[in-house]
Write an enzyme that holds these catalytic residues in place. Structure first.
Site, short mmCIF file in Angstrom:
data_model
loop_
_atom_site.label_atom_id
_atom_site.label_comp_id
_atom_site.label_asym_id
_atom_site.label_seq_id
_atom_site.Cartn_x
_atom_site.Cartn_y
_atom_site.Cartn_z
N VAL A 1 7.60 1.88 -0.57
CA VAL A 1 7.95 0.46 -0.49
C VAL A 1 7.88 -0.18 -1.87
O VAL A 1 8.76 -0.94 -2.25
CB VAL A 1 7.04 -0.29 0.52
CG1 VAL A 1 7.24 -1.80 0.44
CG2 VAL A 1 7.31 0.21 1.94
N ARG A 2 6.85 0.15 -2.63
CA ARG A 2 6.75 -0.39 -4.00
C ARG A 2 7.99 -0.02 -4.81
O ARG A 2 8.50 -0.84 -5.57
CB ARG A 2 5.48 0.11 -4.70
CG ARG A 2 4.21 -0.56 -4.22
CD ARG A 2 3.03 -0.31 -5.15
NE ARG A 2 2.75 1.09 -5.40
CZ ARG A 2 1.92 1.84 -4.67
NH1 ARG A 2 1.31 1.32 -3.63
NH2 ARG A 2 1.72 3.11 -5.00
N TRP B 1 0.83 -1.22 0.00
CA TRP B 1 0.00 0.00 0.00
C TRP B 1 0.86 1.26 0.00
O TRP B 1 0.39 2.35 -0.29
CB TRP B 1 -0.98 0.02 1.16
CG TRP B 1 -0.37 -0.13 2.53
CD1 TRP B 1 -0.35 -1.28 3.29
CD2 TRP B 1 0.27 0.87 3.32
NE1 TRP B 1 0.30 -1.05 4.48
CE2 TRP B 1 0.69 0.27 4.53
CE3 TRP B 1 0.57 2.22 3.13
CZ2 TRP B 1 1.37 0.96 5.53
CZ3 TRP B 1 1.25 2.91 4.12
CH2 TRP B 1 1.63 2.28 5.30
N CYS B 2 2.15 1.15 0.30
CA CYS B 2 3.04 2.30 0.39
C CYS B 2 3.82 2.48 -0.91
O CYS B 2 4.56 1.57 -1.33
CB CYS B 2 4.00 2.12 1.55
SG CYS B 2 5.23 3.43 1.69
N PRO B 3 3.72 3.64 -1.55
CA PRO B 3 4.45 3.85 -2.81
C PRO B 3 5.97 3.79 -2.64
O PRO B 3 6.68 3.33 -3.54
CB PRO B 3 3.99 5.23 -3.29
CG PRO B 3 3.28 5.86 -2.16
CD PRO B 3 2.87 4.79 -1.20
#
Length: 128
Positions: A46-47, A42-44
């Site tokens: 982290v992506r 859900w965290c950009p």
């Protein structure tokens, strides 16, 4: 492959699987949980970090990396989240290096958020 996903973190750093060998290192990446709808973090940040972490830690001689999921957005935003209170995680992604120092396992460095997404900082941190 030296990357392990969904690592169940123990109660304290002393219980982490850090080898007794001289200069042994263990890296933990505290990352956001996987959104059940999109099947992605859900965290950009982290992506963006995951491909870099994979690239850095997938080599034959790469140190071990453990992924610890801090939960869904609502769980992470809770100031009582165990990763915030017990492990000192301030933001995700957060990459922490653990080593045995004078017989005790300690955090000896960390990269937080955008630092993890800086290829030069990441490589320097892991290979120092």
């Amino acid at each position: 492959m030296p990357i392990q996903d969904h690592f169940q973190i123990p109660n304290s750093p002393q219980d982490l699987p850090v080898s007794n060998e001289e200069n042994a290192e263990l890296f933990i990446a505290f990352i956001s949980g996987t959104d059940p709808v999109t099947k992605q973090s859900w965290c950009p940040d982290v992506r963006a970090a995951l491909p870099r972490l994979y690239e850095t830690f997938s080599g034959e001689d790469a140190p071990q990396l453990l992924y610890v999921h801090v939960g869904q957005r609502s769980e992470w935003k809770d100031l009582g989240n165990v990763y915030r209170t017990k492990w000192g995680v301030k933001a995700v992604p957060q990459l922490v290096r653990y080593q045995r120092v004078a017989g005790e396992v300690r955090a000896t460095g960390q990269l937080v958020e955008n630092e993890v997404n800086d290829d030069t900082k990441l490589l320097d941190f892991v290979t120092r």
